[in-house]
Design a protein around this motif. Structure first.
Motif, PDB file in Angstrom:
ATOM      1  N   GLY A   1      -4.664   2.266   2.009  1.00  0.00           N
ATOM      2  CA  GLY A   1      -3.946   3.026   1.003  1.00  0.00           C
ATOM      3  C   GLY A   1      -4.206   2.512  -0.410  1.00  0.00           C
ATOM      4  N   ALA A   2      -3.424   3.011  -1.356  1.00  0.00           N
ATOM      5  CA  ALA A   2      -3.578   2.653  -2.773  1.00  0.00           C
ATOM      6  C   ALA A   2      -2.586   1.567  -3.149  1.00  0.00           C
TER       7      ALA A   2
ATOM      8  N   ALA B   1       1.275   9.055  -5.019  1.00  0.00           N
ATOM      9  CA  ALA B   1       2.500   8.905  -4.230  1.00  0.00           C
ATOM     10  C   ALA B   1       3.677   8.584  -5.135  1.00  0.00           C
ATOM     11  N   VAL B   2       4.808   9.194  -4.860  1.00  0.00           N
ATOM     12  CA  VAL B   2       6.014   8.948  -5.646  1.00  0.00           C
ATOM     13  C   VAL B   2       6.568   7.575  -5.282  1.00  0.00           C
ATOM     14  N   VAL B   3       6.851   6.763  -6.320  1.00  0.00           N
ATOM     15  CA  VAL B   3       7.376   5.417  -6.117  1.00  0.00           C
ATOM     16  C   VAL B   3       8.884   5.400  -6.302  1.00  0.00           C
TER      17      VAL B   3
ATOM     18  N   LEU C   1       2.502   6.157  -8.538  1.00  0.00           N
ATOM     19  CA  LEU C   1       1.769   4.903  -8.712  1.00  0.00           C
ATOM     20  C   LEU C   1       0.872   4.976  -9.952  1.00  0.00           C
ATOM     21  N   ALA C   2       0.172   6.116 -10.098  1.00  0.00           N
ATOM     22  CA  ALA C   2      -0.697   6.307 -11.269  1.00  0.00           C
ATOM     23  C   ALA C   2       0.124   6.386 -12.550  1.00  0.00           C
TER      24      ALA C   2
ATOM     25  N   ALA D   1       0.826  -1.208   0.000  1.00  0.00           N
ATOM     26  CA  ALA D   1       0.000   0.000   0.000  1.00  0.00           C
ATOM     27  C   ALA D   1       0.858   1.255   0.000  1.00  0.00           C
ATOM     28  N   TYR D   2       0.392   2.235  -0.777  1.00  0.00           N
ATOM     29  CA  TYR D   2       0.999   3.571  -0.795  1.00  0.00           C
ATOM     30  C   TYR D   2      -0.041   4.575  -0.321  1.00  0.00           C
ATOM     31  N   ALA D   3       0.442   5.765   0.038  1.00  0.00           N
ATOM     32  CA  ALA D   3      -0.451   6.781   0.606  1.00  0.00           C
ATOM     33  C   ALA D   3      -1.605   7.103  -0.346  1.00  0.00           C
ATOM     34  N   SER D   4      -1.303   7.209  -1.637  1.00  0.00           N
ATOM     35  CA  SER D   4      -2.334   7.521  -2.634  1.00  0.00           C
ATOM     36  C   SER D   4      -1.804   7.160  -4.011  1.00  0.00           C
TER      37      SER D   4
END
Length: 449
Positions: free
Chosen positions: A169-170, A116-118, A143-144, A110-113
């Motif tokens: 999270g995302a 979020a920078v990966v 992520l997007a 999970a990431y914050a959104s």
């Protein structure tokens, strides 16, 4: 053209009426003949279309396609369904769906959104022996951005990416586009700031790629897809769920309903021809109205030939037990000349031997073969309809020529009459002038006296 002249003669009206009177009789003859030709052309066209539809309805019966229809029935459609082609052999099969094929699905940590920078670097996605390398930079390192880079890649080997937003999270979720072990994917990362390595190492499996395993009469069959076409010749199995240890039944049999539908289409087409034939040859004594082709020898011959062929009893191979007439499969000629299908009689004939029913239509001496051959003779480019149509078209051209000659002659008549009546008008005008002069002279003499 001027109207009434000073003499009181309406030359234009007189000439028009005289020309119309002289033209009426020959014009009526041309119009009557043209109407008859047009009516016959329309009738020939309708008759040709009717016989063409009959030939089309016979096509599946003649080729045997109508008799090759099969049904495939599963004892539990929640586990599998099936379809059978014309090459499928009738019978019952034991089916056990041990495992259905699945596509691999994996999710990242999970990431914050989704924004979020990966991280940056090269993300490699491999399916089978094909690998795609994606360059992830500062413009798409979220992520997007990674999701979009995967989905938009022209060399994507078969993976879809989406983002699922959970309470924690995302997550980036990857799914193989196809089922089966060979369509499983793997991920790796290299270079960059190390963020992609963290992404790849954080993926966990949601669904493992697997092949379908179906057991047919005790024999194992594997398939990368849940649509299994190789297990039974001519049969397609559509797997829906796994039931290991549970044996189900698949029944493959003759599709009598489909065959009956083909026969009913033939019956309808033949009866439409019979109805049209009666319309074209009818006579109403009350109104004295006649059908367009009443007394026509060609139509009478066609009708007689088709009726004799449909009611014939010398079809088939002639072998012992072979069917020789349509009545033996429930197709009966009625008193009005139409056909009627007895469904129960057809079912009995089918149960007694579907191959015999098929042979009645498909053999060299079968109904479908012989009747189609006769229809082909009628409908070919140099057949009776083509000849009749050309003759009627030629007659129309002759009537066009007759109309042109009549119109030309009427122009000559009109010019002659106009000249004659104009001269008459001038003569009367001269008489009137002379009469007026004499009257004036006589009045002058009377006054002098």
């Amino acid at each position: 053209m001027a109207g009434i002249t000073s003499t009181g003669i309406d030359v234009a009206t007189i000439v028009t009426q005289l020309v119309a009177a002289e033209k009426a009789t020959p014009q009526k003859a041309i119009d009557t003949q043209r109407s008859a030709v047009t009516t016959q052309l329309s009738a020939i066209g309708s008759l040709k279309s009717s016989l063409s539809a009959l030939r089309d309805a016979l096509a599946g019966l003649k080729s045997g396609a109508a008799f090759g229809a099969r049904t495939a029935t599963s004892s539990n459609t929640a586990v599998f369904t099936a379809t059978a082609g014309s090459g499928a052999a009738s019978g019952r099969y034991d089916i056990e769906v041990v495992n259905i094929a699945q596509a691999q699905k994996s999710a990242s940590a999970a990431y914050a959104s989704s924004s979020a920078v990966v991280g940056t670097g090269t993300l490699s996605v491999s399916v089978g022996g094909t690998t795609m390398d994606l360059t992830i930079g500062s413009n798409n390192n979220t992520l997007a951005g990674i999701r979009d880079a995967i989905n938009r890649a022209s060399d994507n080997p078969g993976v879809n990416a989406t983002i699922v937003n959970g309470s924690d999270g995302a997550r980036l979720v990857l799914t193989s586009r196809e089922t089966g072990v060979e369509k499983a994917f793997s991920l790796s990362a290299s270079g960059g700031d190390g963020g992609l390595d963290t992404l790849v190492s954080g993926f966990s499996s949601l669904t493992t790629a697997s092949d379908a395993l179906v057991r047919v009469d005790g024999f194992d069959v594997t398939s990368a897809s849940n649509v299994v076409t190789t297990a039974i010749d001519g049969v397609t199995l559509n797997l829906a769920s796994s039931r290991p240890g549970e044996t189900l039944a698949l029944d493959v049999g003759t599709d009598g309903a489909a065959m009956k539908t083909s026969l009913e289409a033939f019956v309808t087409a033949y009866n439409n021809f019979v109805t049209l034939n009666k319309q074209l040859t009818s006579f109403d004594a009350t109104t004295n109205r006649k059908g367009a082709l009443i007394g026509d020898s060609t139509l009478r011959s066609i009708s007689s030939t088709l009726s004799r062929m449909v009611g014939g009893n010398e079809y088939g191979s002639g072998a012992e037990g072979a069917l020789a007439s349509l009545s033996q499969v429930g197709l009966q000629l009625q008193v009005d000349g139409k056909l009627k299908l007895d469904g129960a009689a057809f079912d009995r004939a089918l149960q007694a031997g579907p191959e015999r029913v098929s042979a009645l239509f498909t053999g060299a001496n079968g109904v479908g073969t012989l009747l189609t051959g006769k229809l082909d003779d009628y409908l070919r480019s140099d057949g009776v309809f083509a000849t009749r149509t050309e003759n009627l078209t030629q007659r129309n051209r002759q009537l066009d020529a007759s109309q042109d000659r009549l119109d030309a002659r009427m122009l000559t008549v009109e010019a002659r009459l106009r000249t004659q009546y104009t001269a008459l008008d001038s003569l009367l005008a001269s008489f009137n002038s002379t009469s007026a002069f004499l009257t004036q002279q006589l009045e002058s003499l009377n006054k002098s006296s």
